[in-house]
Design a protein around this motif. Structure first.
Motif, PDB file in Angstrom:
ATOM      1  N   ALA A   1       1.643   7.064  -1.221  1.00 15.87           N
ATOM      2  CA  ALA A   1       1.755   6.624   0.177  1.00 15.87           C
ATOM      3  C   ALA A   1       0.557   5.758   0.577  1.00 15.87           C
ATOM      4  O   ALA A   1       0.447   5.377   1.742  1.00 15.87           O
ATOM      5  N   HIS A   2      -0.318   5.453  -0.393  1.00 16.00           N
ATOM      6  CA  HIS A   2      -1.539   4.732  -0.031  1.00 16.00           C
ATOM      7  C   HIS A   2      -1.225   3.369   0.600  1.00 16.00           C
ATOM      8  O   HIS A   2      -1.874   2.958   1.571  1.00 16.00           O
ATOM      9  N   GLY A   3      -0.243   2.681   0.046  1.00 20.55           N
ATOM     10  CA  GLY A   3       0.154   1.398   0.630  1.00 20.55           C
ATOM     11  C   GLY A   3       0.615   1.560   2.068  1.00 20.55           C
ATOM     12  O   GLY A   3       0.412   0.666   2.899  1.00 20.55           O
ATOM     13  N   ASP A   4       1.228   2.680   2.362  1.00 17.60           N
ATOM     14  CA  ASP A   4       1.706   2.897   3.731  1.00 17.60           C
ATOM     15  C   ASP A   4       0.555   3.211   4.690  1.00 17.60           C
ATOM     16  O   ASP A   4       0.651   2.916   5.878  1.00 17.60           O
TER      17      ASP A   4
ATOM     18  N   VAL B   1       5.459  13.726  -5.317  1.00 17.89           N
ATOM     19  CA  VAL B   1       6.660  13.935  -4.493  1.00 17.89           C
ATOM     20  C   VAL B   1       6.271  14.000  -3.016  1.00 17.89           C
ATOM     21  O   VAL B   1       6.892  13.372  -2.149  1.00 17.89           O
ATOM     22  N   SER B   2       5.222  14.746  -2.758  1.00 20.21           N
ATOM     23  CA  SER B   2       4.784  14.939  -1.380  1.00 20.21           C
ATOM     24  C   SER B   2       4.359  13.619  -0.738  1.00 20.21           C
ATOM     25  O   SER B   2       4.760  13.296   0.391  1.00 20.21           O
ATOM     26  N   THR B   3       3.568  12.831  -1.470  1.00 20.14           N
ATOM     27  CA  THR B   3       3.096  11.567  -0.879  1.00 20.14           C
ATOM     28  C   THR B   3       4.221  10.533  -0.817  1.00 20.14           C
ATOM     29  O   THR B   3       4.224   9.675   0.063  1.00 20.14           O
ATOM     30  N   HIS B   4       5.167  10.639  -1.734  1.00 17.66           N
ATOM     31  CA  HIS B   4       6.325   9.728  -1.664  1.00 17.66           C
ATOM     32  C   HIS B   4       7.104   9.982  -0.368  1.00 17.66           C
ATOM     33  O   HIS B   4       7.458   9.054   0.361  1.00 17.66           O
ATOM     34  N   GLY B   5       7.333  11.264  -0.106  1.00 18.19           N
ATOM     35  CA  GLY B   5       8.028  11.626   1.146  1.00 18.19           C
ATOM     36  C   GLY B   5       7.225  11.199   2.363  1.00 18.19           C
ATOM     37  O   GLY B   5       7.777  10.682   3.342  1.00 18.19           O
ATOM     38  N   LEU B   6       5.924  11.378   2.256  1.00 18.26           N
ATOM     39  CA  LEU B   6       5.046  10.978   3.366  1.00 18.26           C
ATOM     40  C   LEU B   6       5.153   9.469   3.623  1.00 18.26           C
ATOM     41  O   LEU B   6       5.213   9.021   4.777  1.00 18.26           O
ATOM     42  N   GLY B   7       5.212   8.709   2.529  1.00 17.06           N
ATOM     43  CA  GLY B   7       5.333   7.257   2.656  1.00 17.06           C
ATOM     44  C   GLY B   7       6.622   6.869   3.383  1.00 17.06           C
ATOM     45  O   GLY B   7       6.608   5.988   4.255  1.00 17.06           O
TER      46      GLY B   7
END
Lengths: 286, 418
Positions: free
Chosen positions: A38-41, A95-101
């Motif tokens: 999610a860093h890009g987000d 998975v968690s950061t993907h969802g966060l993104g």
């Protein structure tokens, strides 16, 4: 020759901005072993908050100060809600950061809207480069700001007690715990700093790119390339790799199609992975 | 070997199947007519998708309030393509096979649209393309695919001769590296070279590029007209970065409406000032000031200058989303003219659509138009506008009759068997 100069200069300027964003990614991975997709987000949220701050106050300086602070808070909140519960399993952090993104993108789309916006640069004008090419002064200002932020981060990491704790936790978490270092707090602040760097990068880059809910998707692969080439968790290596990749791409663009230049960058990354699997600057970390 | 038990099993299975088949063929003859809407509610085209959704829903409400289609209610079922061709294709199947949509109002995303036409053809379902890649009513079209609006062929044919005469003879084209951009390049290049102009090597930009400077520095300095084709965020990045390099001081900036679709020039703080844009439904009410246009804008809740929504900062994606509105009325006209009751009547409906005339009306606020029989393409009025004082102001109108004469059909789908 004039074209090489322009593209190399642009590569350097853009590379410094990317280095700032990629550094946040590397900080989070290097210290927490979290692959923050999610860093890009976080970067995207930085561009959006910058636009909102400038729209509300008319001052870019306010955005430059306020947005990274909001980034620290957002990072802290994220660490508590989305990272800490899954920190023991690296796959779950993906998975968690993907969802966060996805949440961040759709949240921005639902509130800010899907229409891209332009943030006017606080410094206007151009300078004339060889070959009569007009080069945007703000890009140089942005590169300077990014370089200053990078230096400030490394000074913080090397010269402050908290920076020492960060390095100690990265080196040996268990020993750091036995020495009385508040590891949980270090983790929280580390993630916050990583997010704050991404949002700061967003503020600086927003007048060059665009403000839009998908801005993070495009920047993320570039940041990952810098982290991989620089050596996973190697902070100076990441910054150096970001600049190196961007300058290389810029110089190659003078001879080849820019898309082909991107392919050259990817080939360079593959070569690094084959020859120095721990990154181009792995030795520096040791 | 057939025995009594297997015979009975086969007979029962056959009977059950025939009940389902009969239901499929006849059950909808008197119920609501389902129209599937494949749109981009999320992803890169979502700023456009919002308006396609709003236009289709407003048109459906108007139709239902007026008694429906041939006395039957219109049920609009919407699926989000996520601006992704693979997802869009899957959602199209879902609309036809799960939701039993009789007709499809299709995607504005050229990639989704081109991925969908073969599926619509396979499923023998009328599909209205909304995107601009000419292949949809050309090399990759079929008798099931129609397009009421403009494509790259018609936009080039309508406006490139004017731009050649008024803006310059030496062109460079910069566009995103996918179907829509390449299609615009090919069609404009053909027109400009036929007129005796010079077209430099094209500059195709990867879809994810945000730092466009490496691409902008490749523009030859003798360029008189810079033809750009971008959408969304990349479009804003292009105008911002081209402006910062001062390109507009040495060359004329020319583009198509997609580049500034759903974006108000005033939101770009002057970066788009002076750009000449080809539109097919002018953003400015003044360019086509009549009661139908005014009423359409009122129902869409937008103003007549920036086409901005009354209760938000959104800007109507007007040059494309009007098709989502008009195609609902076009289908109503075709159903009623052909006496369509179920999908078995599709051949008559397709024949009715081929060559159908649409009068300037609230049903067709973009203006009178013809859905040409041979290539299933809409012959529409085209408008050339220029960003002046942060507003799109009309410069020239190219009538649909001129377009029809200048652009003979290159394909004839009307002879294909259904």
């Amino acid at each position: 020759m004039a074209e090489i100069t322009t593209l190399a200069l642009n590569g350097l300027a853009w590379g410094l901005i990317v280095a700032l964003i990629a550094l946040g990614l590397s900080v989070i991975f290097g210290l927490l072993d979290v692959i923050n997709v999610a860093h890009g987000d976080f970067f995207m949220v930085g561009t959006v908050l910058a636009w909102v701050a400038v729209d509300a106050t008319g001052s870019f300086a306010v955005a430059l100060v306020l947005v990274p602070i909001l980034g620290l808070l957002l990072g802290a909140l994220t660490e508590r809600i989305a990272i800490r519960p899954v920190l023991s399993t690296i796959v779950l952090t993906v998975v968690s950061t993907h969802g966060l993104g996805i949440l961040m993108q759709e949240g921005v789309r639902a509130t800010f809207g899907a229409t891209p916006r332009r943030l006017v640069a606080p410094v206007g004008g151009t300078i004339t480069l060889p070959g009569d090419v007009q080069y945007d002064v703000y890009r140089l200002v942005a590169a300077g700001a990014a370089a200053l932020a990078l230096l400030a981060f490394f000074a913080f990491q090397q010269r402050t007690r908290f920076g020492t704790w960060m390095r100690a936790v990265r080196h040996d978490r268990e020993t750091a715990t036995t020495l009385g270092i508040p590891v949980a707090r270090v983790q929280l602040l580390t993630f916050s700093i990583g997010a704050g760097l991404a949002l700061l990068g967003g503020v600086i880059a927003a007048p060059i790119t665009t403000v839009d809910f998908r801005a993070g998707i495009e920047i993320l692969p570039t940041c990952f390339m810098a982290v991989v080439v620089g050596g996973l968790g190697n902070l100076p290596g990441t910054a150096a790799a970001a600049v190196l990749l961007a300058v290389t791409e810029g110089v190659v663009s003078a001879f080849l199609d820019p898309s082909a230049a991107r392919i050259v960058s990817l080939c360079l990354m593959c070569a690094v992975l084959f020859l120095r699997p721990h990154g181009l600057f792995a030795g520096a970390r040791a | 070997m057939t025995n009594r038990r297997s015979f009975l099993q086969t007979a029962l299975a056959g009977g059950a199947a025939s009940v389902f088949i009969t239901r499929d063929l006849y059950a909808q003859a008197s119920g609501p007519i389902v129209i599937g809407h494949q749109i981009e509610l999320t992803g890169g085209f979502s700023s456009w998708g919002y308006w396609h959704d709003k236009a289709a829903k407003a048109a459906a409400k108007l139709i239902n309030d007026g008694g429906g289609i041939a006395g039957r209610r219109l049920d609009l079922v919407t699926e989000d393509s996520e601006s992704n061709p693979a997802t869009g294709a899957r959602k199209l199947r879902s609309l036809v096979q799960r939701n039993r949509a009789a007709f499809i109002q299709g995607s504005v995303h050229s990639g989704v649209m081109l991925a969908s036409i073969p599926i619509a053809t396979e499923l023998k379902t009328v599909y209205f393309s909304t995107g601009e890649a000419t292949e949809a009513t050309g090399s990759r079209g079929s008798r099931w695919a129609f397009r009421t609006g403009s494509d790259t062929y018609s936009l080039a044919g309508a406006a490139a001769p004017w731009a050649f005469a008024n803006l310059g003879k030496t062109w460079t084209m910069i566009f995103p590296d996918y179907a829509w951009g390449h299609s615009h390049h090919q069609e404009h290049k053909a027109v400009i070279e036929r007129l005796g102009g010079k077209v430099h090597d094209p500059i195709a930009v990867p879809l994810d590029a945000r730092d466009l400077l490496p691409y902008l520095t490749r523009i030859p300095q003798d360029t008189e007209v810079l033809f750009s084709v971008f959408f969304g965020a990349q479009s804003v990045a292009f105008y911002t970065q081209a402006k910062s390099m001062g390109l507009e001081r040495t060359m004329k900036m020319y583009s198509v409406s997609g580049t500034i679709e759903a974006i108000a020039p005033e939101d770009m703080d002057g970066a788009a000032e002076g750009v000449t844009v080809v539109e097919n439904f002018p953003r400015s009410l003044a360019a086509k000031d009549d009661e139908f246009h005014r009423e359409h804008l009122r129902l869409m809740e937008v103003d007549g200058v920036h086409a901005r929504e009354a209760n938000s900062r959104r800007v109507y994606a007007k040059s494309h989303a009007w098709q989502a509105w008009e195609n609902m009325f076009l289908l109503k006209a075709a159903v009623e003219a052909s006496g369509w009751r179920t999908k078995r009547d599709d051949p008559a409906l397709v024949a009715a659509l081929e060559g159908m005339e649409m009068p300037n009306s609230l049903a067709h606020p973009q203006g009178a138009k013809t859905l040409r029989k041979q290539d299933h393409s809409g012959m529409v009025d085209t408008y050339i506008s220029r960003v002046t004082g942060n507003e799109l102001k009309p410069v020239q109108k190219v009538a649909k009759e001129t377009l029809a004469t200048a652009l003979p059909p290159r394909f004839d789908f009307s002879t294909q068997a259904l």
